[in-house]
Write an enzyme that holds these catalytic residues in place. Structure first.
Site, PDB file in Angstrom:
ATOM      1  CB  CYS A 129      33.008  34.345  42.057  1.00 21.05           C
ATOM      2  SG  CYS A 129      33.405  36.055  42.347  1.00 21.05           S
ATOM      3  CG  HIS A 269      31.301  33.733  38.443  1.00 18.92           C
ATOM      4  ND1 HIS A 269      30.448  34.448  39.346  1.00 18.92           N
ATOM      5  CD2 HIS A 269      32.497  34.213  38.554  1.00 18.92           C
ATOM      6  CE1 HIS A 269      31.088  35.473  39.699  1.00 18.92           C
ATOM      7  NE2 HIS A 269      32.386  35.482  39.218  1.00 18.92           N
ATOM      8  CG  ASN A 299      31.813  39.138  39.387  1.00 21.44           C
ATOM      9  OD1 ASN A 299      30.897  38.394  40.125  1.00 21.44           O
ATOM     10  ND2 ASN A 299      32.757  38.691  39.167  1.00 21.44           N
TER      11      ASN A 299
HETATM   12  C1  LIG Z   1      40.029  43.667  34.019  1.00 17.04           C
HETATM   13  C2  LIG Z   1      39.323  43.290  32.529  1.00 17.04           C
HETATM   14  C3  LIG Z   1      38.104  43.496  32.136  1.00 17.04           C
HETATM   15  C4  LIG Z   1      40.357  44.057  31.706  1.00 17.04           C
HETATM   16  O1  LIG Z   1      40.512  44.009  30.411  1.00 17.04           O
HETATM   17  P1  LIG Z   1      41.582  43.772  29.523  1.00 17.04           P
HETATM   18  O2  LIG Z   1      40.902  43.602  28.084  1.00 17.04           O
HETATM   19  O3  LIG Z   1      42.218  42.540  30.158  1.00 17.04           O
HETATM   20  O4  LIG Z   1      42.343  44.966  29.537  1.00 17.04           O
HETATM   21  P2  LIG Z   1      43.713  44.951  30.017  1.00 17.04           P
HETATM   22  O5  LIG Z   1      43.906  44.808  31.350  1.00 17.04           O
HETATM   23  O6  LIG Z   1      44.501  44.507  29.019  1.00 17.04           O
HETATM   24  O7  LIG Z   1      43.959  46.749  29.979  1.00 17.04           O
HETATM   25  C5  LIG Z   1      43.939  47.087  28.519  1.00 17.04           C
HETATM   26  C6  LIG Z   1      43.818  48.611  28.770  1.00 17.04           C
HETATM   27  O8  LIG Z   1      42.659  48.973  29.212  1.00 17.04           O
HETATM   28  C7  LIG Z   1      42.918  50.124  30.426  1.00 17.04           C
HETATM   29  N1  LIG Z   1      41.394  49.731  31.126  1.00 17.04           N
HETATM   30  C8  LIG Z   1      41.164  49.113  32.148  1.00 17.04           C
HETATM   31  N2  LIG Z   1      40.212  49.390  32.610  1.00 17.04           N
HETATM   32  C9  LIG Z   1      39.468  50.187  31.700  1.00 17.04           C
HETATM   33  C10 LIG Z   1      38.183  50.794  31.778  1.00 17.04           C
HETATM   34  N3  LIG Z   1      37.434  50.586  32.677  1.00 17.04           N
HETATM   35  N4  LIG Z   1      38.135  51.714  31.047  1.00 17.04           N
HETATM   36  C11 LIG Z   1      38.789  52.170  30.113  1.00 17.04           C
HETATM   37  N5  LIG Z   1      40.200  51.512  29.762  1.00 17.04           N
HETATM   38  C12 LIG Z   1      40.492  50.638  30.908  1.00 17.04           C
HETATM   39  C13 LIG Z   1      43.794  49.647  31.039  1.00 17.04           C
HETATM   40  O9  LIG Z   1      44.471  50.467  31.717  1.00 17.04           O
HETATM   41  C14 LIG Z   1      44.998  49.229  29.956  1.00 17.04           C
HETATM   42  O10 LIG Z   1      45.499  50.479  29.341  1.00 17.04           O
HETATM   43  P3  LIG Z   1      46.898  50.442  28.808  1.00 17.04           P
HETATM   44  O11 LIG Z   1      47.056  49.551  27.719  1.00 17.04           O
HETATM   45  O12 LIG Z   1      47.044  51.959  28.545  1.00 17.04           O
HETATM   46  O13 LIG Z   1      47.731  50.102  30.184  1.00 17.04           O
HETATM   47  C15 LIG Z   1      39.787  41.632  32.256  1.00 17.04           C
HETATM   48  O14 LIG Z   1      41.138  41.623  32.624  1.00 17.04           O
HETATM   49  C16 LIG Z   1      38.973  40.827  33.223  1.00 17.04           C
HETATM   50  O15 LIG Z   1      37.979  40.878  32.976  1.00 17.04           O
HETATM   51  N6  LIG Z   1      39.659  40.260  34.180  1.00 17.04           N
HETATM   52  C17 LIG Z   1      39.078  39.134  35.028  1.00 17.04           C
HETATM   53  C18 LIG Z   1      38.370  39.700  36.186  1.00 17.04           C
HETATM   54  C19 LIG Z   1      37.456  38.997  36.749  1.00 17.04           C
HETATM   55  O16 LIG Z   1      36.775  38.001  35.961  1.00 17.04           O
HETATM   56  N7  LIG Z   1      37.199  39.199  37.930  1.00 17.04           N
HETATM   57  C20 LIG Z   1      36.265  38.310  39.007  1.00 17.04           C
HETATM   58  C21 LIG Z   1      36.876  37.208  39.308  1.00 17.04           C
HETATM   59  S1  LIG Z   1      35.658  36.429  40.231  1.00 17.04           S
END
Ligand SMILES: CC(C)(COP(=O)(O)OP(=O)(O)OC[C@H]1O[C@@H](n2cnc3c(N)ncnc32)[C@H](O)[C@@H]1OP(=O)(O)O)[C@@H](O)C(=O)NCCC(=O)NCCS
Length: 345
Positions: A129, A269, A299
């Protein structure tokens, strides 16, 4: 006769030349995948995706035989048309992508062929990215050294090709798209004033694609184990992203004696709206000076920054002070200070 794109610095131009972004164009494929449609594929909801990421919809490239080069070529074609640039005037084309059409040849080579650019240097940059800023850093060197006068930098990714649409934590985040800029000697003193690129390979376990490269070549087994998709540990990436995006933005501000009042636009980004908001907050920047397109494109990896510039181009003015900031798989991160070169066309 083939053009010679030289890296030899020209003494006469070395100090005087500043590289500038003189035009931008973008392309997103026509098919839209909404949160509601994703909720039919995986256990998620529009409310969860909107609240946790800021994304409402993303564009997906459909059509047999269409890869990243298709979108890159559309963006470059539009750029050349918009600027009235004949393909033979381009000296160098760099494509930042993590989803190349092939392992080889490069997607940059394919784009050149598709738009009629021949006999120049063209290559891909692979920095996930952060790839667009990495490619801008390289283009800037060529232009400042006098080795090239017109450099096209493309950021393009077809993330839908490597997403597991049964992994709800990852597939909701990404979309497909491409953006392209022209980088030339600045006609008015504005342009690319500072670029920083950084990487830490220790971040690999948290964000990568397991199979398909030379370490684990494609086989029936790798396909059966679903190893050709993005593997992401969301929480670890999130933590890293917030820290590094803010850190690189502050470093660029410090190096260039900028305070928040002096920054007209943060061009971040687009990975997660919460990461963008945390970065802006740490910089002391209000959100009305932050470019946001994640709601409609998701993204798009190397394409997010040029797509932001393309989207906001009608609102930009000559001299606007901008900070670019990105992070991505690798881990990589990068930042730049740019003063925008022209009023909205
Ligand atoms: C992936 C991301 C959106 C997850 O959001 P979050 O608030 O951190 O959520 P968590 O990982 O703590 O998960 C919380 C819960 O939501 C759930 N969950 C994850 N994706 C879900 C979705 N699409 N819909 C519903 N629930 C979801 C998880 O399973 C978890 O459930 P649990 O508590 O029963 O295990 C976040 O971590 C993120 O944006 N990370 C960075 C990713 C990124 O920037 N990538 C690109 C790099 S260039």
């Amino acid at each position: 006769m083939a053009k010679i794109t030289s890296v030899k610095p020209s003494r006469k131009r070395a100090k005087a030349t500043r590289a500038a972004i003189t035009a931008v164009h973008g392309y997103v494929p026509p098919d839209v995948l909404t949160n509601a449609e994703l909720a039919k594929l995986v256990d998620t909801s529009d409310a969860w995706i909107t609240e946790r990421t800021g994304i409402k919809e993303r564009h997906i490239l459909k059509g047999e035989g269409l890869g990243t080069s298709h979108m890159g070529a559309e963006a470059v074609r539009g750029l050349l048309q918009k600027t009235g640039t004949p393909p033979k005037e381009v000296d160098l084309l760099i494509c930042a992508t993590t989803t190349p059409d092939f392992v080889f040849p490069s997607t940059a080579n394919l784009i050149c062929d598709m738009v009629g650019i021949r006999n120049i240097g063209s290559f891909d940059v692979q920095a996930a990215c952060s790839g667009f800023i990495y490619a801008v850093a390289i283009a800037t060197q060529f232009v400042e050294n006098g080795g090239a006068k017109k450099v096209v930098v493309v950021g393009a990714d077809k993330m839908s090709a490597i997403l597991d649409y049964s992994d709800r934590a990852t597939c909701v985040l990404f979309g497909d798209g491409a953006g392209a800029v022209m980088i030339e000697p600045s006609p008015n003193g504005h342009g690319i004033r500072d670029v920083l690129i950084r990487a830490d390979g220790a971040g690999m376990p948290h964000l990568h694609q397991k199979a398909g490269g030379s370490r684990l070549p494609p086989s029936a087994d790798t396909v059966a184990k679903r190893l050709h998709f993005v593997h992401q540990e969301g929480a670890a990436v999130y933590k890293f992203a917030v820290a590094r995006m803010a850190e690189i933005s502050m470093e660029v501000m410090l190096r260039n004696k900028l305070n928040p009042e002096k920054v007209d636009w943060l061009v971040p980004h687009q990975a997660n709206k919460r990461i963008i908001e945390a970065t802006a907050e740490r910089m002391g920047l209000p959100m009305d000076r932050v470019m946001i397109t994640i709601n409609k494109y998701g993204n798009t990896t190397a394409a997010t920054i040029p797509l932001c510039l393309w989207d906001y181009e009608p609102r930009l003015k000559e001299g606007d002070r901008m900070l670019f900031a990105a992070f991505g798989g690798g881990f990589t991160w990068a930042g730049a200070y740019v003063t925008w070169g022209y009023d909205a066309p």
